[in-house]
Design an enzyme around this catalytic site. Structure first.
Site, PDB file in Angstrom:
ATOM      1  N   GLY A 178     -17.908 -45.097  17.971  1.00 32.66           N
ATOM      2  CA  GLY A 178     -19.139 -45.887  17.966  1.00 32.66           C
ATOM      3  C   GLY A 178     -19.524 -46.352  16.581  1.00 32.66           C
ATOM      4  N   GLY A 179     -18.516 -46.583  15.737  1.00 30.63           N
ATOM      5  CA  GLY A 179     -18.776 -46.913  14.338  1.00 30.63           C
ATOM      6  C   GLY A 179     -19.322 -48.295  14.077  1.00 30.63           C
ATOM      7  N   GLY A 236     -22.024 -49.298  15.906  1.00 29.67           N
ATOM      8  CA  GLY A 236     -23.389 -49.204  16.401  1.00 29.67           C
ATOM      9  C   GLY A 236     -24.399 -49.012  15.287  1.00 29.67           C
ATOM     10  N   LEU A 277     -26.331 -46.349  14.318  1.00 34.19           N
ATOM     11  CA  LEU A 277     -26.076 -45.180  13.476  1.00 34.19           C
ATOM     12  C   LEU A 277     -24.657 -45.205  12.928  1.00 34.19           C
ATOM     13  CD1 LEU A 277     -26.707 -42.433  12.257  1.00 34.19           C
ATOM     14  CD2 LEU A 277     -26.125 -41.389  14.470  1.00 34.19           C
ATOM     15  N   SER A 337     -29.242 -34.705  19.609  1.00 39.07           N
ATOM     16  CA  SER A 337     -30.584 -35.296  19.582  1.00 39.07           C
ATOM     17  C   SER A 337     -31.644 -34.213  19.758  1.00 39.07           C
ATOM     18  CB  SER A 337     -30.705 -36.324  20.713  1.00 39.07           C
ATOM     19  OG  SER A 337     -32.051 -36.672  20.957  1.00 39.07           O
ATOM     20  N   LYS A 377     -27.313 -34.968  26.749  1.00 36.19           N
ATOM     21  CA  LYS A 377     -27.018 -34.588  25.368  1.00 36.19           C
ATOM     22  C   LYS A 377     -26.943 -33.064  25.229  1.00 36.19           C
ATOM     23  CE  LYS A 377     -26.690 -37.183  22.307  1.00 36.19           C
ATOM     24  NZ  LYS A 377     -25.519 -37.927  21.787  1.00 36.19           N
ATOM     25  N   ALA A 417     -33.767 -36.674  15.067  1.00 36.74           N
ATOM     26  CA  ALA A 417     -35.041 -37.178  15.575  1.00 36.74           C
ATOM     27  C   ALA A 417     -34.862 -38.657  15.923  1.00 36.74           C
ATOM     28  CB  ALA A 417     -36.125 -37.006  14.522  1.00 36.74           C
ATOM     29  N   ILE A 448     -34.435 -42.332  15.560  1.00 39.61           N
ATOM     30  CA  ILE A 448     -33.946 -42.986  14.355  1.00 39.61           C
ATOM     31  C   ILE A 448     -34.514 -44.403  14.239  1.00 39.61           C
ATOM     32  CG2 ILE A 448     -31.888 -43.649  13.069  1.00 39.61           C
ATOM     33  CD1 ILE A 448     -30.299 -41.687  14.833  1.00 39.61           C
TER      34      ILE A 448
END
Length: 352
Positions: free
Chosen positions: A10-11, A13, A15, A125, A157, A180, A182
């Site tokens: 997921g690089g 995305g 985050l 999360s 999660k 938390a 983001i």
């Protein structure tokens, strides 16, 4: 010096992009990114010294092939489905959420082990604890129980986190970072949602007392925590088998956060009206019915009311002790940067 191979799922995305940027700053890692939407050849948006591969975490064969080619020392697993709107506060659409967040994580673990990786840093999360929606959580630490979430995201999660931690062994080390909510540039949830309240005329209204504290974290700080975790698992391994909360370390009242964001857009409510939580919940119920009848989702629901009226903040003492984590960007500075970026996006849309 030979660079250490790191793979980020997921690089591309929100985050993931920040994590890749933080890894590049270290200048000791060779980075491979997998994503279902990698950049096209010649793209100037993404760094050209990173290898991007189109790959779905739900495709075990392609996943294993990609992992075997890149042979990462550590895998950073950021991929996850996060429902927005009213679905955020329910089990609606849970099949896709569980498939990606749980089954996808299993696939990543299997591919990591089979390609000889030394371990995984998992993006978890705070919702693994906080998504008991009607409860307050004050100064929570890692000893608090998980698996009680009433949402598809929080529960998925928590299950995935347990799977990651259960995979921890002497030759394959794992840890989980409980972020938390983001915010930051390109944030699609927090800043845009709060900004939309201005046009909707909702800024004067305070749900509940407005004195409840909640945690948020700037995206760069979360990325820093992931890089610290990678270094730890490659060296001392004191984070192996551990979970850690990652926040900005400065809980803020919901009202103060809203006011700070609105101020960045030049808006200050001319008056304030406090709506008791019970009344707000009934209003949320009515809004849900209107959304159902009109097939258009509004900005209010019972889940939003409950979430917005609760205390939800955690201690980052363990992350400080184990990882040496310290939030680099303050909440105030992060909000300013994020709002300025979103304002530029809005200006760009208006010129089209």
């Amino acid at each position: 010096m030979e660079r250490i191979p790191i793979l980020v799922t997921g690089g591309c995305g929100f985050l993931g992009t920040a994590v890749v940027s933080a890894l590049l700053d270290i200048q000791r890692y060779a980075i491979t990114v997998i994503d279902i939407n990698p950049p096209s050849l010649g793209s100037t948006t993404f760094p050209n010294d990173v290898r991007y591969v189109r790959c779905d975490v739900l495709d075990p064969a392609t996943l294993l092939k990609t992992f075997s080619e890149s042979r990462p020392a550590i895998v950073i697993h950021t991929v996850g489905v996060y429902p927005l709107g009213m679905k955020r506060y329910s089990m609606e659409g849970k099949e896709m959420v569980f498939e990606v967040n749980v089954e996808g994580t299993k696939n990543v673990i299997d591919a990591s082990r089979m390609c000889g990786a030394k371990g995984i840093v998992y993006t978890s999360s705070v919702t693994v604890v906080f998504d008991e929606l009607n409860k307050d959580f004050r100064n929570v630490d890692e000893t608090w129980p998980t698996g009680r979430a009433g949402t598809s995201y929080g529960l998925s999660k928590a299950i995935a986190e347990d799977i990651v931690l259960s995979a921890n062994a002497h030759d394959f080390v794992t840890c989980a970072l409980r972020s938390a909510p983001i915010f930051g540039p390109n944030d699609t949830a927090i800043i845009p949602t709060l900004h939309s309240c201005i046009a909707a005329g909702q800024t004067p209204f305070i749900l509940g007392t407005g004195t409840n504290f909640q945690d948020f974290v700037y995206v760069v700080n979360v990325a820093d925590a992931h890089v610290l975790a990678v270094g730890n698992l490659l060296n001392s391994q004191t984070a192996a088998g551990e979970t850690m909360f990652i926040t900005n370390g400065t809980p803020v009242t919901t009202r103060d956060l809203c006011l700070a964001v609105w101020k960045e857009f030049g808006h200050v409510p001319r008056f304030q009206i406090t709506i008791p939580e019970a009344l707000a919940s009934w209003m949320g119920f009515g809004a849900e019915w209107v959304s159902w009848l009109t097939s258009t989702e509004g900005l209010l629901s019972r889940g939003i009311v409950s979430d917005g009226c609760r205390d939800r903040y955690a201690s980052i003492l363990k992350a400080r002790r184990v990882l040496g984590y310290a939030p680099r960007v303050s909440l105030e500075e992060g909000l300013k940067i994020s709002c300025q970026h979103y304002q530029k996006q809005l200006n760009g849309r208006s010129k089209r």
